[in-house]
Scaffold this motif. Structure first.
Motif, mmCIF file in Angstrom:
data_model
loop_
_atom_site.group_PDB
_atom_site.id
_atom_site.type_symbol
_atom_site.label_atom_id
_atom_site.label_comp_id
_atom_site.label_asym_id
_atom_site.label_seq_id
_atom_site.Cartn_x
_atom_site.Cartn_y
_atom_site.Cartn_z
ATOM 1 N N LEU A 1 26.885 -4.433 -41.440
ATOM 2 C CA LEU A 1 26.870 -3.834 -43.270
ATOM 3 C C LEU A 1 26.838 -5.484 -44.108
ATOM 4 O O LEU A 1 27.394 -6.008 -43.198
ATOM 5 N N HIS A 2 25.626 -5.153 -44.321
ATOM 6 C CA HIS A 2 25.680 -6.083 -45.109
ATOM 7 C C HIS A 2 25.388 -5.670 -46.961
ATOM 8 O O HIS A 2 24.641 -4.752 -46.524
ATOM 9 N N HIS A 3 25.887 -7.018 -47.419
ATOM 10 C CA HIS A 3 25.945 -6.585 -49.039
ATOM 11 C C HIS A 3 25.044 -7.374 -49.742
ATOM 12 O O HIS A 3 24.342 -8.756 -49.326
ATOM 13 N N HIS A 4 24.078 -6.927 -50.411
ATOM 14 C CA HIS A 4 23.192 -7.279 -50.939
ATOM 15 C C HIS A 4 23.039 -6.826 -52.146
ATOM 16 O O HIS A 4 23.708 -6.564 -53.002
ATOM 17 N N ASP A 5 22.260 -8.340 -53.242
ATOM 18 C CA ASP A 5 22.256 -7.973 -54.888
ATOM 19 C C ASP A 5 21.876 -6.636 -54.511
ATOM 20 O O ASP A 5 20.520 -6.060 -54.816
ATOM 21 N N GLY A 6 22.238 -5.380 -55.057
ATOM 22 C CA GLY A 6 22.122 -3.647 -55.894
ATOM 23 C C GLY A 6 22.090 -3.174 -54.649
ATOM 24 O O GLY A 6 21.609 -1.457 -54.847
ATOM 25 N N HIS A 7 22.683 -2.823 -53.282
ATOM 26 C CA HIS A 7 22.167 -2.584 -51.848
ATOM 27 C C HIS A 7 23.266 -3.065 -50.905
ATOM 28 O O HIS A 7 23.579 -3.827 -51.197
ATOM 29 N N ILE A 8 23.332 -2.262 -50.253
ATOM 30 C CA ILE A 8 24.208 -2.692 -49.056
ATOM 31 C C ILE A 8 23.089 -1.789 -47.920
ATOM 32 O O ILE A 8 22.374 -1.231 -47.876
ATOM 33 N N SER A 9 22.996 -2.652 -46.567
ATOM 34 C CA SER A 9 22.308 -2.430 -45.191
ATOM 35 C C SER A 9 23.215 -2.246 -44.241
ATOM 36 O O SER A 9 24.019 -2.814 -44.639
ATOM 37 N N LEU A 10 22.841 -0.792 -43.559
ATOM 38 C CA LEU A 10 23.766 -0.693 -42.188
ATOM 39 C C LEU A 10 23.172 -0.974 -41.272
ATOM 40 O O LEU A 10 21.612 -0.767 -40.913
ATOM 41 N N HIS A 11 23.650 -1.851 -40.441
ATOM 42 C CA HIS A 11 22.496 -1.804 -39.018
ATOM 43 C C HIS A 11 23.606 -1.260 -37.793
ATOM 44 O O HIS A 11 24.656 -1.832 -37.413
ATOM 45 N N ASN A 12 22.451 -0.544 -36.704
ATOM 46 C CA ASN A 12 21.119 -0.646 -36.554
ATOM 47 C C ASN A 12 21.002 0.754 -36.699
ATOM 48 O O ASN A 12 20.999 1.335 -38.015
ATOM 49 N N CYS A 13 20.359 1.023 -35.155
ATOM 50 C CA CYS A 13 19.633 2.747 -35.709
ATOM 51 C C CYS A 13 20.884 3.603 -35.070
ATOM 52 O O CYS A 13 20.942 3.325 -33.946
ATOM 53 N N CYS A 14 20.666 4.923 -35.294
ATOM 54 C CA CYS A 14 21.033 6.044 -34.331
ATOM 55 C C CYS A 14 19.965 6.841 -33.990
ATOM 56 O O CYS A 14 18.766 7.144 -34.446
ATOM 57 N N TYR A 15 20.398 7.000 -32.922
ATOM 58 C CA TYR A 15 18.850 7.926 -31.866
ATOM 59 C C TYR A 15 19.704 9.530 -31.111
ATOM 60 O O TYR A 15 21.126 9.111 -31.560
#
Length: 166
Positions: free
Chosen positions: A108-122
């Protein structure tokens, strides 16, 4: 916390984020004795025969190197394999495999204005998969073309609302 438990928790959070965006509720059993980690539930789902369809998910999270061409060759415990097969269940059952980086700091990465989850689920269905003579594990092929997204959850719920499964 032990790394396997951290992956399990991250996997539930990942799927719950998708479910929240899709407007689906979730249920979690206190004890997983039937290879169902989470049940997603729709209320007043439009267009189908059933107004409150459900789908069951067996969640797996791995940073293992199981990619082979266009599939994930995931080694699934034989019990889970057998529990996810067959048509004598109330709700369609799916295997969802979340691939994550090796280190939790990269999940998980924190960015200005959002977070992002890594990687993908199948996801995949092994409902019609054959019995296996293996006693401990069965390798299940999860197509990389079947990303578990908000749209995919809605499509799986549409099928469930009509008494069908993928």
């Amino acid at each position: 916390m032990e790394i396997g438990k951290r992956k399990e928790l991250f996997n539930v959070a990942y799927v719950c984020a998708l479910a929240a965006q899709a407007g689906l509720n979730y249920e979690s059993l206190f004890v997983d004795d039937d290879s169902v980690d989470i049940t997603l539930v729709a209320r007043n789902f439009p267009g189908g025969l059933l107004r409150n369809p459900k789908i069951d998910l067996q969640l797996k999270c791995t940073s293992g190197h199981y990619l082979s061409g266009e599939v994930i060759k995931f080694p699934l415990k034989k019990k889970n394999y057998d529990d996810l097969r067959g048509e004598n269940v109330v709700s369609p059952r799916y295997l969802a495999v979340l691939l994550v980086p090796e280190t939790p700091e990269d999940w998980l990465h924190h960015h200005d204005g959002h977070i992002s989850l890594h990687n993908c689920c199948y996801w995949t269905s092994i409902r019609h998969a054959p019995d296996s003579t293996n006693t401990s594990q069965v390798v299940v092929e999860v197509p990389l073309a079947q990303r578990l997204t908000t749209s995919a959850l809605i499509e799986l719920m549409k099928l469930a609302s009509n008494g069908e499964s993928a």
